[in-house]
Design an enzyme around this catalytic site. Structure first.
Site, PDB file in Angstrom:
ATOM      1  N   GLY A   1       0.819  -1.221   0.000  1.00  0.00           N
ATOM      2  CA  GLY A   1       0.000   0.000   0.000  1.00  0.00           C
ATOM      3  C   GLY A   1       0.849   1.265   0.000  1.00  0.00           C
TER       4      GLY A   1
ATOM      5  N   SER B   1      -1.935   6.704   0.413  1.00  0.00           N
ATOM      6  CA  SER B   1      -2.361   8.093   0.204  1.00  0.00           C
ATOM      7  C   SER B   1      -3.623   8.420   1.007  1.00  0.00           C
ATOM      8  CB  SER B   1      -2.546   8.399  -1.287  1.00  0.00           C
ATOM      9  OG  SER B   1      -3.672   7.747  -1.805  1.00  0.00           O
ATOM     10  N   ASN B   2      -4.529   7.465   1.150  1.00  0.00           N
ATOM     11  CA  ASN B   2      -5.710   7.734   1.996  1.00  0.00           C
ATOM     12  C   ASN B   2      -5.307   7.846   3.463  1.00  0.00           C
ATOM     13  OD1 ASN B   2      -8.417   7.741   0.491  1.00  0.00           O
ATOM     14  ND2 ASN B   2      -7.289   6.063  -0.473  1.00  0.00           N
TER      15      ASN B   2
ATOM     16  N   LEU C   1      -9.883  -9.658   3.961  1.00  0.00           N
ATOM     17  CA  LEU C   1     -11.113  -9.588   4.733  1.00  0.00           C
ATOM     18  C   LEU C   1     -10.697  -9.480   6.198  1.00  0.00           C
ATOM     19  CD1 LEU C   1     -14.032  -9.722   3.813  1.00  0.00           C
ATOM     20  CD2 LEU C   1     -13.967 -12.196   4.120  1.00  0.00           C
TER      21      LEU C   1
ATOM     22  N   ASN D   1     -14.082   1.485   5.668  1.00  0.00           N
ATOM     23  CA  ASN D   1     -13.223   1.144   4.533  1.00  0.00           C
ATOM     24  C   ASN D   1     -13.519   2.114   3.400  1.00  0.00           C
ATOM     25  OD1 ASN D   1     -11.459  -0.433   2.845  1.00  0.00           O
ATOM     26  ND2 ASN D   1     -13.290  -1.319   1.884  1.00  0.00           N
TER      27      ASN D   1
ATOM     28  N   HIS E   1     -13.618   2.346  -0.875  1.00  0.00           N
ATOM     29  CA  HIS E   1     -13.612   1.547  -2.102  1.00  0.00           C
ATOM     30  C   HIS E   1     -13.659   2.499  -3.298  1.00  0.00           C
ATOM     31  CE1 HIS E   1     -14.255  -2.051  -4.479  1.00  0.00           C
ATOM     32  NE2 HIS E   1     -15.152  -1.368  -5.165  1.00  0.00           N
TER      33      HIS E   1
ATOM     34  N   ASP F   1     -16.981  -5.295   0.983  1.00  0.00           N
ATOM     35  CA  ASP F   1     -17.628  -4.112   0.378  1.00  0.00           C
ATOM     36  C   ASP F   1     -19.144  -4.043   0.520  1.00  0.00           C
ATOM     37  OD1 ASP F   1     -15.042  -3.448  -0.555  1.00  0.00           O
ATOM     38  OD2 ASP F   1     -15.343  -4.609  -2.387  1.00  0.00           O
TER      39      ASP F   1
ATOM     40  N   GLU G   1     -11.386  10.284  -3.204  1.00  0.00           N
ATOM     41  CA  GLU G   1     -11.267   9.357  -2.066  1.00  0.00           C
ATOM     42  C   GLU G   1     -10.733  10.082  -0.839  1.00  0.00           C
ATOM     43  OE1 GLU G   1      -9.406   5.529  -2.607  1.00  0.00           O
ATOM     44  OE2 GLU G   1      -9.829   5.575  -4.743  1.00  0.00           O
TER      45      GLU G   1
HETATM   46  C1  GRF Z   1      -7.594   3.070  -2.819  1.00  0.00           C
HETATM   47  O1  GRF Z   1      -7.974   3.188  -4.155  1.00  0.00           O
HETATM   48  C2  GRF Z   1      -8.737   2.553  -1.982  1.00  0.00           C
HETATM   49  O2  GRF Z   1      -9.995   2.919  -2.479  1.00  0.00           O
HETATM   50  C3  GRF Z   1      -8.572   1.061  -2.062  1.00  0.00           C
HETATM   51  O3  GRF Z   1      -7.188   0.848  -2.105  1.00  0.00           O
HETATM   52  C4  GRF Z   1      -6.534   2.008  -2.612  1.00  0.00           C
HETATM   53  C5  GRF Z   1      -5.523   2.425  -1.593  1.00  0.00           C
HETATM   54  O4  GRF Z   1      -4.747   3.507  -2.035  1.00  0.00           O
HETATM   55  N1  GRF Z   1      -9.247   0.406  -0.961  1.00  0.00           N
HETATM   56  P1  GRF Z   1      -3.825   4.272  -1.027  1.00  0.00           P
HETATM   57  O5  GRF Z   1      -2.870   3.241  -0.438  1.00  0.00           O
HETATM   58  O6  GRF Z   1      -4.692   4.874   0.035  1.00  0.00           O
HETATM   59  O7  GRF Z   1      -3.111   5.303  -1.823  1.00  0.00           O
END
Ligand code: GRF
Length: 212
Positions: free
Chosen positions: A13, A16-17, A94, A109, A111, A152, A181
């Site tokens: 990962g 970024s979120n 999961l 979460n 998506h 989801d 996001e």
């Molecule tokens: C995002 O597109 C999120 O929707 C999905 O996984 C990706 C994670 O991206 N669950 P990041 O690591 O947050 O950049």
């Protein structure tokens, strides 16, 4: 005491979120603190990014562990850090049922599509955006939802739309969705921190701001 948040990320990962949530808390936009980031692998770029922002990180790898032991380790870490809200951000597995149950209504979460479309096992990243393009849909977007025992399917908190544009590739669409996001996830966490989310069956009601 501000809301204490843990963020769970997976293997590779980029985070970024996760970074958007940490920044919003550190800049005072959200009255909460990210007290822990848990990754499934030490090499995850997200863990490095969290550490650079001064957030404690831990690695809890499900490899070679049964589901029960993995759940126990997660629960112990979350308990020790006195976490109240768990945010999955690029967490590709999961979540063990024991964790979902212990934190019922307190796990979110994100998506990268408008659920309940284009969700479920195997629907992540490129697969989601390709499926959207192939469907011919003119809009896509993202969904922040509470987590239940399945992929989801939990109650939807916030959604944001983007147009599908002529000439889009999955990469250009993914980039447009990703911008939304970050905003949607911060908005959902802020609403939670303000005590403004009420789950009723499949619906999440957004309550008006409390008078200050
Ligand atoms: C995002 O597109 C999120 O929707 C999905 O996984 C990706 C994670 O991206 N669950 P990041 O690591 O947050 O950049």
């Amino acid at each position: 005491m501000p809301l204490r948040i843990a963020i769970l990320v997976s293997g590779h990962g980029r985070g970024s979120n996760m970074a958007a949530i940490i920044d919003a808390c550190q800049h005072g936009e959200v009255d909460a603190e990210v007290v822990l980031v848990i990754g499934t692998r030490r090499e995850a770029p997200a863990l490095q990014r969290a550490a650079e922002k001064g957030v404690p990180t831990r690695v809890i790898s499900p490899r070679n562990l049964g589901e029960e032991e993995y759940a126990l380790r997660l629960l112990r870490a979350l308990g020790e850090a006195q976490v109240h809200l768990v945010c999955l951000a690029g967490y590709m597995r999961l979540l063990p049922v024991a964790v979902v149950q212990a934190y019922a209504g307190r796990v979110m979460n994100i998506h990268p599509a408008l659920l309940p479309l284009f969700g479920g096992k195997g629907m992540y990243g490129e697969h989601v955006h390709q499926a959207v393009l192939e469907s011919g849909l003119k809009v896509s977007g993202c969904t922040v939802h509470f987590v239940d025992e399945h992929y989801d399917t939990g109650p939807i908190i916030v959604q944001r739309c983007v147009p599908v544009e002529e000439g889009d590739t999955w990469q250009t669409l993914a980039a447009r969705v990703l911008e939304q996001e970050h905003q949607a996830y911060v908005q959902a966490v802020k609403l939670f921190a303000e005590g403004r989310l009420r789950i009723e069956g499949r619906r999440v009601h957004i309550l008006p701001p409390k008078p200050s």
